[in-house]
Design a protein around this motif. Structure first.
Motif: not given
Length: 81
Positions: A6-13, A28-29
């Motif tokens: 979801t959009d709550d993702c913080i791209n922590c990997d 992309e985001e």
């Protein structure tokens, strides 16, 4: 069922390397899950590993990709040949 991020993702990997099917990739985001590769870890683990490591709990079941346990196992066999 495939999972989604979801959009709550913080791209922590932390989810990407945990996926045994390489279904998670940077979008992309935010990170994205390919529903054609996601087996919810059926065939590999008892629980989806991405959900286990996600610090913000942003990886629910995708309501548009509902699959039975048998369908997920069939997908697992196709992916692992």
């Amino acid at each position: 069922m495939a999972l989604i991020i979801t959009d709550d993702c913080i791209n922590c990997d932390v989810c990407e390397p945990e996926c045994p099917n390489e279904a998670i990739t940077p979008g992309e985001e935010i990170y994205e899950i390919d529903p054609n590769k996601c087996t919810e870890c059926v065939g590999h683990y008892d629980e989806p590993q991405c959900q286990q490591v996600c610090p913000v709990d942003c990886i629910p079941v995708d309501p548009e990709n509902i699959e039975t346990e048998e369908e997920l196992m069939e997908k697992y066999h196709k992916l692992t040949g």
